[in-house]
Design a protein around this motif. Structure first.
Motif, mmCIF file in Angstrom:
data_model
loop_
_atom_site.group_PDB
_atom_site.id
_atom_site.type_symbol
_atom_site.label_atom_id
_atom_site.label_comp_id
_atom_site.label_asym_id
_atom_site.label_seq_id
_atom_site.Cartn_x
_atom_site.Cartn_y
_atom_site.Cartn_z
ATOM 1 N N LYS A 16 41.329 37.899 37.028
ATOM 2 C CA LYS A 16 42.204 38.737 36.237
ATOM 3 C C LYS A 16 41.510 39.808 35.443
ATOM 4 O O LYS A 16 42.173 40.925 35.445
ATOM 5 N N GLY A 17 40.484 39.560 35.043
ATOM 6 C CA GLY A 17 39.638 40.567 34.271
ATOM 7 C C GLY A 17 38.666 41.602 34.789
ATOM 8 O O GLY A 17 38.362 42.508 34.582
ATOM 9 N N PHE A 18 38.416 41.148 36.286
ATOM 10 C CA PHE A 18 37.661 41.942 37.050
ATOM 11 C C PHE A 18 38.170 42.757 37.793
ATOM 12 O O PHE A 18 39.019 42.228 38.721
ATOM 13 N N LYS A 19 38.189 44.268 37.923
ATOM 14 C CA LYS A 19 38.996 45.185 38.888
ATOM 15 C C LYS A 19 38.228 45.191 40.290
ATOM 16 O O LYS A 19 38.954 45.721 41.070
ATOM 17 N N GLY A 20 37.331 44.743 40.510
ATOM 18 C CA GLY A 20 36.734 44.731 41.626
ATOM 19 C C GLY A 20 37.422 43.421 42.851
ATOM 20 O O GLY A 20 38.336 42.877 42.365
ATOM 21 N N THR A 21 36.654 43.183 43.796
ATOM 22 C CA THR A 21 37.086 42.331 44.514
ATOM 23 C C THR A 21 36.390 40.766 44.245
ATOM 24 O O THR A 21 35.255 40.778 43.846
ATOM 25 N N THR A 22 37.285 39.696 44.215
ATOM 26 C CA THR A 22 36.621 38.502 44.034
ATOM 27 C C THR A 22 36.784 37.550 44.817
ATOM 28 O O THR A 22 38.005 37.159 45.323
ATOM 29 N N ASP A 23 35.821 36.850 45.405
ATOM 30 C CA ASP A 23 35.729 35.726 46.537
ATOM 31 C C ASP A 23 35.499 34.540 45.660
ATOM 32 O O ASP A 23 34.831 34.607 44.610
#
Length: 334
Positions: free
Chosen positions: A196-203
């Motif tokens: 939710k807080g990170f605007k990049g891609t999260t795996d």
């Protein structure tokens, strides 16, 4: 329901419970806890001797829980409490340990609720027996529904969001969130908050946290498969230190940041091997959960008024401020 629960706990007779057999306890069980508390005793309370059971979901070898226990032992020594510690990563076995504590008529129980549904019935049994129960570390969203008196810990979703925002500020684009126990509510909340807080891609990558060689090889393989991953996020200090090896083995340029802290992790932050850590202050969680039971039994106190949790984190530990906690980490209390 809440008023009835408190009244029952207040009228319960304080019985000094005997040390219960914890077949699934951690490698350093209740006896060591009592000895550690005795060593730490100074300015002991003159109130009647109490027995408090602390029951966690700790996996063997996870140093995070050593900090929890040291805090609990310090409070027990001060408050004239006999502390009985046991743990098991299996939710069913942990519930059985809670039942053992009830059967031994302890004066209070402090427990973690990593799998809340597994704790519901046994916490209700403790309540019915007049034994006050407090939660800590895991179960922030469920402690009131479970009927616990108080809760001490970190809001993991908010901590995850702050973590994700910090990664964005550092320029990360593709984060890998490594979860060492699938279904663990606090760990899942951390990664959810991160996304939710990170605007990049999260795996998300699930690993077997009880098998560190497997953790290392699984992270290594993922980094080799996807060279776009530029940030590894772990949810415990030992896993961050293992991830350092994985990044090296994979020939990756990914940076590493983590939740939680220990002595070795402090050194890794000082050396620049790990960018930062989020400290939820486990020593404080252990201390407050035991001390709160003493305050409740001797003076009827509720931290947070019995309606709000007491937050112990998040606090970001970076290269800029790590020296301020290094001396405490060296003593094994941060």
């Amino acid at each position: 329901m809440r008023r009835h629960h408190r009244a029952a706990a207040l009228t319960a007779t304080a019985v000094a419970g005997v040390l219960f057999a914890a077949g699934c306890s951690s490698s350093s069980g209740g006896k060591d806890s009592e000895e550690g508390a005795a060593d730490a005793s100074a300015g002991k309370a003159t109130t009647p001797r109490m027995t408090v059971a602390m029951i966690t979901h700790a996996a063997p070898g996870d140093t995070f829980w050593d900090l929890i226990r040291k805090g609990a032992e310090a409070a027990a020594a001060k408050d004239n409490i006999k502390l009985v510690y046991s743990s098991d990563p299996s939710a069913g076995n942990q519930a059985n340990l809670v039942q053992n504590a009830i059967d031994q008529k302890v004066d209070g129980i402090a427990l973690t609720a990593a799998k809340p549904s597994a704790m519901k019935a046994v916490v209700a049994k403790a309540t019915a027996a007049g034994i006050p129960v407090v939660g800590f570390n895991s179960g922030l969203d469920d402690w009131k529904d479970l009927g616990m008196l108080q809760y001490f810990g970190q809001d993991e979703n908010i901590a995850g969001q702050a973590f994700g925002e910090r990664l964005g500020e550092s320029g990360a684009k593709h984060a890998l969130c490594v979860i060492q126990e699938q279904g663990h509510v606090a760990l899942e909340a951390r990664c959810a908050g991160l996304k939710k807080g990170f605007k990049g891609t999260t795996d998300t990558l699930y690993v077997n946290g009880t098998d560190m060689p497997s953790v290392k090889s699984t992270i290594t393989a993922k980094l080799q498969q996807d060279s776009s991953i530029d940030q590894v996020v772990t949810l415990g200090a030992p896993f961050a230190l293992t991830a350092v090896q994985s990044v090296s083995d994979a020939g990756s340029k990914a940076k590493i940041a983590t939740f939680d802290l220990n002595k070795e992790l402090v050194t890794a932050v000082q050396d620049g091997k790990v960018e930062f850590a989020v400290d939820q202050q486990p020593y404080l969680q252990g201390y407050l959960s035991v001390d709160s039971l003493w305050l409740y039994k001797t003076n009827g106190n509720f931290s947070g008024g019995g309606t709000a949790p007491v937050l112990t984190g998040p606090a970001f530990i970076t290269k800029d401020n790590v020296d301020a906690v290094a001396e405490f980490a060296a003593k094994g209390t941060r």
